[in-house]
Design a protein around this motif. Structure first.
Motif, short mmCIF file in Angstrom:
data_model
loop_
_atom_site.label_atom_id
_atom_site.label_comp_id
_atom_site.label_asym_id
_atom_site.label_seq_id
_atom_site.Cartn_x
_atom_site.Cartn_y
_atom_site.Cartn_z
N ALA A 1 -4.60 11.14 26.45
CA ALA A 1 -3.15 11.10 25.97
C ALA A 1 -3.44 11.26 24.14
N ASN B 1 3.01 6.48 17.58
CA ASN B 1 1.73 7.28 17.35
C ASN B 1 0.70 7.74 18.66
N ASN B 2 1.76 6.72 19.70
CA ASN B 2 0.91 6.72 20.40
C ASN B 2 1.10 7.42 22.06
N SER C 1 -2.96 10.22 19.80
CA SER C 1 -2.52 9.72 18.68
C SER C 1 -2.73 10.22 17.54
N LYS D 1 8.62 4.96 20.37
CA LYS D 1 7.02 4.95 19.78
C LYS D 1 6.67 5.67 18.87
N ASP E 1 -11.05 3.54 17.14
CA ASP E 1 -10.88 4.04 17.79
C ASP E 1 -11.86 5.69 17.72
N LYS F 1 -7.62 11.55 23.17
CA LYS F 1 -8.76 10.80 23.87
C LYS F 1 -8.27 11.01 25.66
#
Lengths: 428, 100
Positions: free
Chosen positions: A135, A42-43, A137, A40, A240, A128
């Motif tokens: 979450a 970025n998120n 990013s 992973k 986003d 987010k």
């Protein structure tokens, strides 16, 4: 009845095809095409009570790799990959060398809301949702220079614009004029526009979060106070981020955070003037944690992490039962067939124009110069040609003499290279 | 009585003369041995001088090699320093080129 059943079958097939097509389109828009997705970038999901996300990884370099290319493919800045791999040549690393991908991050010490930018680590965090399904990013960024630093504090996204026009500030126009480069009052969208494809205008007037036409500058202090992202990252952030999103800019070179009952410390080289104060603050915090937990911190390790400043979270204290202070082994990542965003070098053509950029004895010097030219923005293709007693760096091919002259001018202005324009080979 | 004394005296003289002859042969033998030893000594001296010369030459060679190694090390360090400086200069130019 059979006719209706046939129609139903036909409609179901069409729907399935349309949805498959939609998925592909979405994928193209949201994610760059990284063939290997096991790591992973970025998120991340933020586990309740944890402050550390992601995972460290290692990759074996191949012939022709540069650290900026590896950094971009894995969503890292040039600062992060260089700090994590001290002593590795940024432009001409050895093939077969294993390098660390610092894809584990301690979240900044700030409210987990909206956008938080840590200047010292040159990373942007976009939160987010809310706990327990929070979450984040995260993207690497380029920030302001020492002379024109990025301002700190609270601000917000005032407006957004795709394909922005760059209105050249007077101070930048003056800087360019000194180098013999006359800039127009405004630069329209396109490859020459340093804002890239998207811009988020902050309420702090004159400061933007934007893309770039110089992707190799991500992880450098190279802007006039704005924050720039890789083109593929600004596309995601732009999509986003609603207008009025709060943006907090902090400067935290030393970060501490917990994961799975273990306290981690991550240290980055502080910006000039902020080191001593930040060090004092973090050490006071660590002493307070040590007192509260009634456990002893390995202060020798703490000092080592702080002085090495490799930007990697290192375990320093088990906070409670079940915590294991042993360092987690990094994941091995396969080298992808192609690195996302790596500058392409067109094939040599006899009928094209070129610019001789350098004539040197050592191959390593030639390869470094060629790599640096290749990573200019917009890119200038360059390659190394060997000769009997040395190596030449040749930029091109260019279709016209004016394109070759323009490239030579850019080489002079940006890299202080006196290029010589080479005319096409006359075919008999 | 006189005759007896004369005989004894003569015998002593003959004995003494005979003893003197034996000493002269020994001397020749010793002389020969000395010559041999001298020759050996000369050889040993020559060998030692040759060995010393060889040792001196070897030392000189070793000293030369050390000096060359030192010089090579210095040159390598210098080259590395120059390469580092070149890399740093190139990097600084690159960072400057990344500004707007």
């Amino acid at each position: 009845m059979r006719r209706i059943a046939n129609w139903l079958c036909f409609i179901a097939l069409c729907t399935a095809l349309a949805s498959l097509n939609g998925c592909a389109v979405m994928k193209n828009v949201q994610e760059p095409s990284h063939p290997e997705s096991e790591i992973k970038r970025n998120n991340f999901q933020v586990v309740r009570g944890d402050d550390v996300v992601g995972q460290l990884a290692v990759i074996k370099l191949e012939e022709g790799d540069t650290l900026p290319d590896i950094a971009r493919h894995f969503g890292l800045g040039i600062n992060a990959i260089s700090a994590a791999n001290p002593g590795v040549d940024v432009w001409v690393p050895k093939a077969g060398e294993r390098i660390m991908l610092p894809l584990s991050f301690i979240l900044p010490d700030a409210p987990r809301k909206g956008i938080v930018i840590n200047q010292a680590t040159m990373r942007l965090f976009q939160f987010k949702g809310n706990s327990p399904s929070l979450a984040v990013s995260t993207y690497p960024i380029g920030v302001g220079t020492e002379e024109r630093p990025t301002p700190m504090g609270q601000t917000r996204v005032a407006r957004k614009a795709p394909r922005p026009t760059w209105h050249v500030p007077a101070s930048i126009a003056a800087d360019h004029r000194k180098k013999g480069d006359i800039l127009p009052a405004e630069i329209p969208p396109g490859p020459e526009n340093p804002l890239g494809e998207y811009a988020l205008y902050l309420s702090k007037t004159g400061y933007l979060i934007h893309g770039t036409n110089k992707p190799a500058s991500i992880g450098l202090r190279a802007t006039n106070g704005c924050m720039r992202l890789y083109p593929e990252n600004i596309a995601m952030l732009y999509k986003d981020t609603p207008v009025n999103t709060p943006v907090l800019i902090v400067n935290q070179p030393y970060l501490i955070g917990q994961r799975d009952g273990v306290l981690y410390l991550e240290a980055h080289t502080p910006f000039e003037g902020s080191g001593a104060g930040e060090l004092e603050k973090i050490n006071a915090k660590l002493k307070s944690i040590e007192k509260q937990s009634a456990r002893t911190i390995d202060w020798k390790k703490v000092k080592e992490v702080q002085s090495e400043a490799r930007g990697i979270p290192v375990p320093i204290l088990e906070m409670g039962q079940g915590g294991h202070k042993e360092e987690v082994k990094p994941v091995k990542v396969e080298h992808p067939d192609t690195l996302y965003g790596r500058p392409a070098i067109p094939e040599l053509k006899l009928e094209a124009w070129y610019v001789l950029a350098a004539d040197v004895r050592e191959e390593i010097d030639a390869r470094r110069i060629a790599a640096i030219i290749n990573h200019q923005g917009p890119p200038i293709p360059a390659r190394v040609l060997s000769k009997s007693n040395g190596y030449r760096v040749v930029a091109g091919p260019f279709d016209t003499i004016s394109a070759a002259r323009e490239a030579a001018k850019r080489l002079k202005i940006d890299l202080d290279i006196d290029g010589i324009v080479i005319e096409p080979v006359k075919q008999i | 009585m006189k005759t007896g004394l004369l005989v004894i005296s003569m015998m002593l003289v003959v004995g003494a003369a005979l003893t003197g002859c034996a000493t002269s042969g020994d001397l020749e033998k010793v002389q020969a041995q000395q010559n041999l030893i001298n020759a050996k000594a000369e050889q040993a001296l020559q060998d030692a001088q040759a060995a010393k010369a060889a040792a001196d030459a070897a030392k000189q060679k070793a000293d030369d090699a050390t000096a060359r190694a030192d010089n090579a090390e210095k040159a390598a360090a210098e080259r590395e320093k120059i390469a580092d400086e070149k890399a740093k200069r190139a990097d600084a130019a690159f960072q400057k080129s990344m500004r707007k």
